[in-house]
Design a protein around this motif. Sequence first.
Motif, PDB file in Angstrom:
ATOM      1  N   MET A  99       3.364   1.314   0.901  1.00 48.50           N
ATOM      2  CA  MET A  99       2.190   1.231   1.760  1.00 48.50           C
ATOM      3  C   MET A  99       2.275  -0.027   2.598  1.00 48.50           C
ATOM      4  SD  MET A  99      -1.769   1.656   0.771  1.00 48.50           S
ATOM      5  CE  MET A  99      -1.919   0.207  -0.212  1.00 48.50           C
ATOM      6  N   LYS A 100       1.748   0.013   3.810  1.00 54.93           N
ATOM      7  CA  LYS A 100       1.883  -1.098   4.711  1.00 54.93           C
ATOM      8  C   LYS A 100       0.951  -2.215   4.342  1.00 54.93           C
ATOM      9  CE  LYS A 100       4.980  -0.061   5.965  1.00 54.93           C
ATOM     10  NZ  LYS A 100       5.329  -0.085   4.771  1.00 54.93           N
ATOM     11  N   ARG A 101       1.546  -3.380   4.072  1.00 50.96           N
ATOM     12  CA  ARG A 101       0.763  -4.596   3.933  1.00 50.96           C
ATOM     13  C   ARG A 101       0.803  -5.368   5.246  1.00 50.96           C
ATOM     14  NH1 ARG A 101      -1.743  -2.716  -0.390  1.00 50.96           N
ATOM     15  NH2 ARG A 101      -0.308  -2.299  -2.095  1.00 50.96           N
ATOM     16  N   ARG A 102       1.724  -4.962   6.147  1.00 57.32           N
ATOM     17  CA  ARG A 102       1.799  -5.588   7.461  1.00 57.32           C
ATOM     18  C   ARG A 102       1.953  -4.478   8.494  1.00 57.32           C
ATOM     19  NH1 ARG A 102       0.552  -8.857   4.466  1.00 57.32           N
ATOM     20  NH2 ARG A 102       1.266 -10.996   4.191  1.00 57.32           N
ATOM     21  N   LEU A 103       0.818  -3.915   8.974  1.00 56.63           N
ATOM     22  CA  LEU A 103       0.894  -2.835   9.937  1.00 56.63           C
ATOM     23  C   LEU A 103       1.144  -3.348  11.344  1.00 56.63           C
ATOM     24  CD1 LEU A 103      -1.879  -0.428   8.724  1.00 56.63           C
ATOM     25  CD2 LEU A 103       0.572  -0.085   8.688  1.00 56.63           C
ATOM     26  N   ALA A 104       0.840  -4.617  11.600  1.00 60.54           N
ATOM     27  CA  ALA A 104       1.067  -5.184  12.923  1.00 60.54           C
ATOM     28  C   ALA A 104       1.713  -6.546  12.762  1.00 60.54           C
ATOM     29  CB  ALA A 104      -0.251  -5.312  13.680  1.00 60.54           C
ATOM     30  N   ILE A 105       2.677  -6.858  13.600  1.00 59.13           N
ATOM     31  CA  ILE A 105       3.308  -8.173  13.595  1.00 59.13           C
ATOM     32  C   ILE A 105       3.083  -8.766  14.977  1.00 59.13           C
ATOM     33  CG2 ILE A 105       5.486  -9.429  13.338  1.00 59.13           C
ATOM     34  CD1 ILE A 105       6.459  -7.163  11.581  1.00 59.13           C
TER      35      ILE A 105
ATOM     36  N   MET B 203      15.898  15.544   4.497  1.00 58.64           N
ATOM     37  CA  MET B 203      14.589  15.323   3.885  1.00 58.64           C
ATOM     38  C   MET B 203      13.464  15.595   4.878  1.00 58.64           C
ATOM     39  SD  MET B 203      15.152  11.813   1.719  1.00 58.64           S
ATOM     40  CE  MET B 203      16.447  11.699   0.472  1.00 58.64           C
ATOM     41  N   ARG B 204      12.503  16.369   4.431  1.00 57.91           N
ATOM     42  CA  ARG B 204      11.275  16.598   5.177  1.00 57.91           C
ATOM     43  C   ARG B 204      10.139  16.510   4.166  1.00 57.91           C
ATOM     44  NH1 ARG B 204      13.739  15.580   8.988  1.00 57.91           N
ATOM     45  NH2 ARG B 204      14.384  16.922  10.727  1.00 57.91           N
ATOM     46  N   GLY B 205       9.446  15.392   4.159  1.00 60.34           N
ATOM     47  CA  GLY B 205       8.426  15.246   3.135  1.00 60.34           C
ATOM     48  C   GLY B 205       7.501  14.082   3.354  1.00 60.34           C
ATOM     49  N   ILE B 206       6.866  13.671   2.278  1.00 58.64           N
ATOM     50  CA  ILE B 206       5.810  12.658   2.345  1.00 58.64           C
ATOM     51  C   ILE B 206       5.949  11.689   1.178  1.00 58.64           C
ATOM     52  CG2 ILE B 206       4.224  14.185   3.570  1.00 58.64           C
ATOM     53  CD1 ILE B 206       3.523  13.481  -0.061  1.00 58.64           C
TER      54      ILE B 206
ATOM     55  N   LEU C 214      17.998  13.653  11.121  1.00 57.97           N
ATOM     56  CA  LEU C 214      17.618  12.594  10.192  1.00 57.97           C
ATOM     57  C   LEU C 214      16.455  13.043   9.311  1.00 57.97           C
ATOM     58  CD1 LEU C 214      17.588   9.448  12.529  1.00 57.97           C
ATOM     59  CD2 LEU C 214      19.381  10.138  10.935  1.00 57.97           C
ATOM     60  N   GLY C 215      16.480  12.637   8.055  1.00 60.87           N
ATOM     61  CA  GLY C 215      15.354  12.896   7.186  1.00 60.87           C
ATOM     62  C   GLY C 215      14.184  11.994   7.514  1.00 60.87           C
ATOM     63  N   TYR C 216      12.961  12.472   7.246  1.00 64.23           N
ATOM     64  CA  TYR C 216      11.788  11.615   7.389  1.00 64.23           C
ATOM     65  C   TYR C 216      10.797  11.894   6.262  1.00 64.23           C
ATOM     66  CZ  TYR C 216       9.360  15.589   9.783  1.00 64.23           C
ATOM     67  OH  TYR C 216       8.792  16.799  10.111  1.00 64.23           O
ATOM     68  N   LEU C 217      10.068  10.831   5.884  1.00 71.03           N
ATOM     69  CA  LEU C 217       9.065  10.891   4.818  1.00 71.03           C
ATOM     70  C   LEU C 217       7.828  10.137   5.305  1.00 71.03           C
ATOM     71  CD1 LEU C 217      11.488   9.980   1.902  1.00 71.03           C
ATOM     72  CD2 LEU C 217      10.634  12.268   2.438  1.00 71.03           C
ATOM     73  N   GLY C 218       6.767  10.855   5.626  1.00 71.32           N
ATOM     74  CA  GLY C 218       5.567  10.230   6.174  1.00 71.32           C
ATOM     75  C   GLY C 218       4.754   9.518   5.104  1.00 71.32           C
ATOM     76  N   TRP C 219       4.099   8.445   5.484  1.00 72.46           N
ATOM     77  CA  TRP C 219       3.151   7.746   4.601  1.00 72.46           C
ATOM     78  C   TRP C 219       1.742   8.145   5.015  1.00 72.46           C
ATOM     79  CZ3 TRP C 219       4.080   4.542   0.426  1.00 72.46           C
ATOM     80  CH2 TRP C 219       2.923   4.003  -0.158  1.00 72.46           C
ATOM     81  N   SER C 220       0.897   8.597   4.099  1.00 75.73           N
ATOM     82  CA  SER C 220       1.190   9.101   2.784  1.00 75.73           C
ATOM     83  C   SER C 220       0.163  10.160   2.467  1.00 75.73           C
ATOM     84  CB  SER C 220       1.182   7.989   1.731  1.00 75.73           C
ATOM     85  OG  SER C 220      -0.138   7.563   1.459  1.00 75.73           O
ATOM     86  N   TRP C 221       0.299  10.827   1.330  1.00 77.53           N
ATOM     87  CA  TRP C 221      -0.510  11.992   1.012  1.00 77.53           C
ATOM     88  C   TRP C 221      -2.007  11.666   0.975  1.00 77.53           C
ATOM     89  CZ3 TRP C 221      -1.196  16.703   1.603  1.00 77.53           C
ATOM     90  CH2 TRP C 221      -1.937  17.501   0.748  1.00 77.53           C
ATOM     91  N   SER C 222      -2.427  10.662   0.186  1.00 77.28           N
ATOM     92  CA  SER C 222      -3.850  10.320   0.111  1.00 77.28           C
ATOM     93  C   SER C 222      -3.999   9.000  -0.633  1.00 77.28           C
ATOM     94  CB  SER C 222      -4.638  11.433  -0.608  1.00 77.28           C
ATOM     95  OG  SER C 222      -6.023  11.318  -0.394  1.00 77.28           O
ATOM     96  N   GLY C 223      -5.233   8.476  -0.683  1.00 76.34           N
ATOM     97  CA  GLY C 223      -5.536   7.329  -1.507  1.00 76.34           C
ATOM     98  C   GLY C 223      -5.332   5.973  -0.872  1.00 76.34           C
ATOM     99  N   ASN C 224      -5.145   5.901   0.441  1.00 71.17           N
ATOM    100  CA  ASN C 224      -4.918   4.622   1.103  1.00 71.17           C
ATOM    101  C   ASN C 224      -6.215   3.836   1.285  1.00 71.17           C
ATOM    102  OD1 ASN C 224      -1.957   4.694   2.131  1.00 71.17           O
ATOM    103  ND2 ASN C 224      -2.761   6.710   2.635  1.00 71.17           N
ATOM    104  N   THR C 225      -6.079   2.521   1.394  1.00 75.12           N
ATOM    105  CA  THR C 225      -7.218   1.709   1.803  1.00 75.12           C
ATOM    106  C   THR C 225      -7.366   1.699   3.311  1.00 75.12           C
ATOM    107  OG1 THR C 225      -5.810  -0.263   1.744  1.00 75.12           O
ATOM    108  CG2 THR C 225      -7.084   0.217  -0.225  1.00 75.12           C
ATOM    109  N   ASP C 226      -6.337   2.118   4.033  1.00 72.00           N
ATOM    110  CA  ASP C 226      -6.391   2.302   5.483  1.00 72.00           C
ATOM    111  C   ASP C 226      -6.540   3.798   5.724  1.00 72.00           C
ATOM    112  OD1 ASP C 226      -5.677  -0.424   6.678  1.00 72.00           O
ATOM    113  OD2 ASP C 226      -4.096  -0.119   5.207  1.00 72.00           O
TER     114      ASP C 226
END
Length: 457
Positions: A1-7, A49-52, A273-285
Amino acid sequence: MKRRLAILGISLLAIAASIVVFSAPASAAVGLHISGRNIVEANGQTFVMRGINHPHVWYTNQTKSFADVKALGANTVRVVLGSGKRWGPSTDVANVISLCRQQRLICVLEVHDTTGYGEDAAAATLDEAVNYWISQKSALVGQESYVVINIGNEPIGNTNAGQWTSATTAAIQKMRSNGFEHLIMIDGPNWGQDWQYVMRDNAQTVLNADSLHNTVLSIHMYDVFSTPASITDYLNRFQAAGWPLVIGEFGWQRSSGNVDHETVLAESVSRGLGYLGWSWSGNTDPYLDMATGFDPAQLTTWGQRIFNGANGIKATAKEATVYGGGPTTPPTTPPTTPPTTPPTTPPTTPPTSTPPPTGQGCTATYTVAGQWPGGFQGTVRVTAGGAAVNGWTVSWTFPNGQSVTQAWNATITGTSSVTARNVSYNGRLGAGAWTEFGFLGSWTGTNGIPAVSCTAS
């Protein structure tokens, strides 16, 4: 999970050095392994890979999620585990693998405790992550056709990112000296985004450290990769060098400064290329959640996009041949309507507008997609009537003093009395077709549902 979404303050560096094309040695590993730039199965069949990502360590009771993401078309799930340094320890690895195999999913297992090491004082080292894998070896040996070991999530922050190379090579070598033959996945530094190009410029050293030549590199794409040029340039350099790569995490573009997810998806498909999206559920964002409350019947805008959109999971995923191969969505449960047709089952929040008119016009349905103290995420579905429309405007006034703080897929004016207009790519709708836009808002006391109106042009 991203702790740094913007730099902030980062400009992408100009690169003058040329890249020497790398011809990968044949892997000596069993099960999933590397061949050239590709991940292949034991039988030599390429696997993409195609997933989450699924935040298992924080939501260990959400085991139904494995079946849910499979039903939506995924062929892979990246599972968040904890080594015990910060989270966990995850001692249910055998059960997690069983859940993946029951649902015919390839299982990427990752230790999340390493996130941001060097910048985050609480983070674990890669060496500590390897010690965790060694403690779980009995559950992992023999699973090489089903399991990828992602040694540590985003293992170095922005402080002394150069330490990534030596720490990573040592971790790979320690895994191999302890008998692991699995495909190993390695995340980049800089919280996974490699904006200082340490992984890109030292990839060959890391790949050479693997005695089995069975390592795939993983880039995480968030705000550093907000333009097509930043994405394609990075991917071009790995492709030209012949290095194996997956996009192990990425989010979606809620505003112009966020990741260009459309380019990520399109380039992944065109390059294999494979990709895995973030994320299924439960984020604080909340904009990172694909499903509200882990409910597959309540997909967010991001969830709809990655599962059902162009270049998305449902359109491009193929099940691993170790499970039988073919599309990952069971053929016995095809969608009953085309993707552009609104569902016949109403959303859980009742619409506030009337059914679509028989002539030209539109209706709008307002739904609270997620809510937390002081904030919420809203979704509005705009549906054309019996004739095509060239544009639409949706209006509402909040009944309890709520306000909109930001929005995506629409141009919004006003905060409490709101007017939302289509943007360039979603104004034209065929008869009966729909589109959605979303927003984040604030509330206190009560978060009542407003009446909405829609005007077509």
